[in-house]
Design an enzyme around this catalytic site. Structure first.
Site, short mmCIF file in Angstrom:
data_model
loop_
_atom_site.label_atom_id
_atom_site.label_comp_id
_atom_site.label_asym_id
_atom_site.label_seq_id
_atom_site.Cartn_x
_atom_site.Cartn_y
_atom_site.Cartn_z
CB CYS A 116 17.98 -45.66 53.52
SG CYS A 116 17.68 -46.31 55.05
CB CYS B 12 20.40 -45.24 57.48
SG CYS B 12 19.69 -44.07 56.44
CE LYS C 51 24.33 -44.58 60.35
NZ LYS C 51 23.93 -43.38 60.00
CE1 TYR D 246 22.33 -36.46 60.68
CE2 TYR D 246 22.68 -34.35 59.72
CZ TYR D 246 22.02 -35.11 60.23
OH TYR D 246 20.78 -34.52 60.66
CD GLU E 152 26.07 -41.31 61.23
OE1 GLU E 152 24.88 -40.85 61.61
OE2 GLU E 152 26.21 -41.60 60.22
CG HIS F 297 14.75 -43.30 89.58
ND1 HIS F 297 15.95 -42.28 89.30
CD2 HIS F 297 15.66 -43.83 90.85
CE1 HIS F 297 16.79 -42.40 90.23
NE2 HIS F 297 16.44 -43.37 91.05
CD GLU G 253 15.11 -40.35 86.55
OE1 GLU G 253 14.51 -40.21 87.35
OE2 GLU G 253 16.30 -41.07 86.76
P1 NDP Z 1 27.06 -32.84 55.55
O1 NDP Z 1 26.27 -31.78 54.72
O2 NDP Z 1 26.32 -33.28 56.73
O3 NDP Z 1 28.63 -32.37 56.01
C1 NDP Z 1 29.35 -32.21 55.04
C2 NDP Z 1 30.68 -31.83 55.88
O4 NDP Z 1 31.59 -31.65 54.68
C3 NDP Z 1 30.61 -30.48 56.63
O5 NDP Z 1 31.31 -30.72 57.60
C4 NDP Z 1 31.27 -29.32 55.42
O6 NDP Z 1 31.50 -28.42 55.99
C5 NDP Z 1 32.08 -30.24 54.81
N1 NDP Z 1 32.48 -29.76 53.57
C6 NDP Z 1 31.88 -29.44 52.53
N2 NDP Z 1 32.35 -29.13 51.33
C7 NDP Z 1 33.66 -29.43 51.73
C8 NDP Z 1 34.85 -28.81 51.11
N3 NDP Z 1 34.87 -28.80 49.63
N4 NDP Z 1 35.93 -28.96 51.64
C9 NDP Z 1 36.22 -29.51 52.92
N5 NDP Z 1 34.94 -29.55 53.89
C10 NDP Z 1 33.86 -29.51 52.97
O7 NDP Z 1 27.05 -34.14 54.72
P2 NDP Z 1 27.49 -35.71 54.70
O8 NDP Z 1 28.13 -36.00 53.58
O9 NDP Z 1 27.92 -35.93 56.02
O10 NDP Z 1 25.85 -36.21 54.94
C11 NDP Z 1 25.17 -35.88 53.77
C12 NDP Z 1 23.58 -35.84 54.30
O11 NDP Z 1 23.30 -37.44 54.41
C13 NDP Z 1 23.48 -35.23 55.65
O12 NDP Z 1 23.20 -33.89 55.32
C14 NDP Z 1 22.34 -35.84 56.30
O13 NDP Z 1 21.20 -35.18 55.77
C15 NDP Z 1 22.21 -37.11 55.59
N6 NDP Z 1 22.56 -38.32 56.55
C16 NDP Z 1 22.25 -38.42 57.74
C17 NDP Z 1 22.21 -39.45 58.60
C18 NDP Z 1 21.53 -39.67 59.79
O14 NDP Z 1 20.17 -39.33 59.83
N7 NDP Z 1 21.99 -40.20 61.09
C19 NDP Z 1 23.74 -40.04 58.43
C20 NDP Z 1 24.50 -39.65 57.41
C21 NDP Z 1 23.71 -38.73 56.39
P3 NDP Z 1 30.57 -27.08 56.53
O15 NDP Z 1 29.86 -27.59 57.64
O16 NDP Z 1 31.57 -26.17 56.83
O17 NDP Z 1 29.87 -26.99 55.27
#
Ligand code: NDP
Length: 458
Positions: free
Chosen positions: A43, A48, A51, A177, A181, A435, A440
């Site tokens: 983080c 976090c 980012k 996510y 982002e 407002h 709101e």
């Molecule tokens: P996520 O699990 O959110 O997303 C992974 C993405 O990659 C999905 O779109 C998934 O597709 C795709 N994917 C997975 N495997 C493959 C593959 N082999 N080939 C192609 N596409 C693939 O992971 P992130 O890395 O974005 O983030 C990790 C975690 O970190 C999040 O789940 C979240 O909990 C945390 N996080 C939180 C944030 C916040 O609170 N603002 C900011 C950043 C991270 P599909 O959906 O089809 O599985």
């Protein structure tokens, strides 16, 4: 004489580990924590916080443009990525120092090095052994690049936060996510961004209306989103990088960022040898009190893959301290956890999606409002805010609240308290709005969406 060197030994000084160490020490425990990288974890060091600083930087572009409509004779100033990264790094150094200070002031002993279990009560750090009554695994997770020819040289979010220069063209793989982002950040900073998403839409698991609205907004910003697209290979040449999709399409870019998920950091640290059961994906198997299959070894945060969010890791840490050091067994609660995605525009959400609510309750009342925020009546920017409430008709409880638009994280945090307290739609309606504001809308939605047409039975 004490039987062990410490009452608690924490492996991993990220958000969850530091919180658990400090609060266990405050409860009177003798605590040590080890960290092989920088104190602060994902983080603070590579997630976090850096980012969000980049998100702020990227938003200035719109602000400078919008200012003209408000009478400012504003020209787009030049932007220096290296300057931003240097300033960001300075802030991360400062926070790293604060975290180290917090541990010191709590009386926690900080050991630099990789922690490896020698047995259920012994951790080795750099060849030295330390014993503890209780051990907490809080090692977090790390981005993974799926195996693909040419995938080795691709960036993950770690490297994206350290890029020496901005590329001209970037392909982001994934639609979660991190992918959305970073797409927003780099697109706003002038990079030509395309995305390869294997599903139909971005942000699997979020409310469908929000997902559709985000894709629409990102396309308006110039991001190219290739849905139902998986890469087959990545080839490098003097002209740049060619990513070939499984459909045979070539996408030419200068850099590829993989944001396809993260993997628990539990390898080669003696867990299985000490009897700690791991799931197939490497995450630590824990019970409702975060206890592993070995009774004195606990695990919290991303390495358990329950809900990978910093505030949830902090919550799990506090529950762990209550359970082990305050004689008050406390299970973490995962219902109604609010979350935000710092996409452009941002998303805030708490409770169930419409699909989940229908599955849970059968019928659900849906209230929606999509509007252009007041600010953009002068700027002319075609940026929309979408807000959505889901109400369970029998109890009148608001069971889901979703927003995409400016300040979504700030707005939804407050409403999350109401949802947590079981607020009803009648109580939302009885609340006076502020407002003029976007927020709101959540207390002035009066018209239910029509019920979806039922598929005719065959
Ligand atoms: P996520 O699990 O959110 O997303 C992974 C993405 O990659 C999905 O779109 C998934 O597709 C795709 N994917 C997975 N495997 C493959 C593959 N082999 N080939 C192609 N596409 C693939 O992971 P992130 O890395 O974005 O983030 C990790 C975690 O970190 C999040 O789940 C979240 O909990 C945390 N996080 C939180 C944030 C916040 O609170 N603002 C900011 C950043 C991270 P599909 O959906 O089809 O599985």
């Amino acid at each position: 004489m004490a039987r062990y060197d410490y009452d608690l030994f924490v492996i991993g000084a990220g958000s969850g580990g530091v919180r658990a160490a400090r609060f266990a020490a405050a409860a009177g425990a003798r605590v040590a924590i080890c960290e092989e990288s920088r104190v602060g974890g994902t983080c603070v060091i590579r997630g976090c916080i850096p980012k969000k600083l980049l998100v702020y930087a990227a938003h200035y572009r719109d602000d400078f443009e919008d200012a003209r409509a408000y009478g400012w004779d504003s020209h787009l100033p030049t932007f220096s990525w290296p300057q931003l990264i240097a300033n960001k790094d300075r802030e991360i150094d400062r926070l790293n120092g604060i975290y180290i200070g917090l541990l010191k002031n709590s009386g926690v002993e900080l050991l630099h090095g990789r922690g490896v279990l020698a047995d259920a009560h012994t951790v080795q750090v750099d060849g030295k052994s330390y014993t503890a009554e209780t051990i907490l695994i809080a090692t977090g997770s790390w981005p993974v690049v799926p195996p693909i020819p040419g995938g080795d040289g691709c960036m993950t979010s770690n490297e994206a936060l350290e890029l020496p220069d901005l590329p001209r063209r970037m392909l982001i793989v994934g639609g979660g996510y991190i992918a959305v982002e970073f797409a927003g950040v780099f697109a706003n900073l002038g990079v030509e961004v395309s995305m390869a998403v294997r599903g139909e839409e971005l942000l699997n698991g979020f409310d469908d209306d929000i997902r559709i609205e985000l894709a629409r907004a990102m396309r308006d910003q110039g991001v190219t989103i290739h849905t139902r697209t998986q890469l087959e290979s990545i080839a490098r040449s003097d002209a740049g990088i060619t990513a070939r999709t499984q459909m045979g399409q070539d996408i030419d870019v200068d850099t590829v960022l993989y944001a396809t998920g993260r993997k628990a950091l539990t390898k080669n640290m003696g867990l299985a040898e000490a009897g700690v059961e791991l799931h197939e994906d490497g995450t630590v198997a824990v019970d409702e009190l975060s206890r592993s299959s070995v009774s004195n070894i606990y695990a919290i945060g991303d390495c358990t893959d329950r809900m990978n969010l910093t505030p949830v890791a902090l919550h799990e840490a506090m529950c762990f301290v209550q359970t082990v050091f305050r004689d008050n067994p406390t299970k973490p609660v995962y219902a109604d956890v609010p979350t935000a995605v710092f996409s452009t525009p941002a998303i805030g959400t708490v409770g169930l999606t419409e699909a989940q609510a229908r599955k849970t309750f059968g019928r659900v009342d849906v209230y929606k409002s999509r509007f252009r925020p007041l600010k953009h009546t002068l700027t002319g920017r075609q940026e929309f805010t979408l807000m959505k409430l889901l109400v369970e008709p029998k109890s009148d409880r608001v069971v889901g609240l979703h927003m995409i638009g400016a300040d979504a994280a700030e707005i939804v945090q407050g409403f999350a308290v109401a949802i947590r307290c079981g607020a009803t739609k009648a109580q939302f309606d009885a609340t006076i709005g502020i407002h003029p504001s976007s927020a709101e809308e959540f207390v002035t939605m009066r018209t239910k969406e029509p019920e979806p047409v039922q598929e005719a039975a065959d």
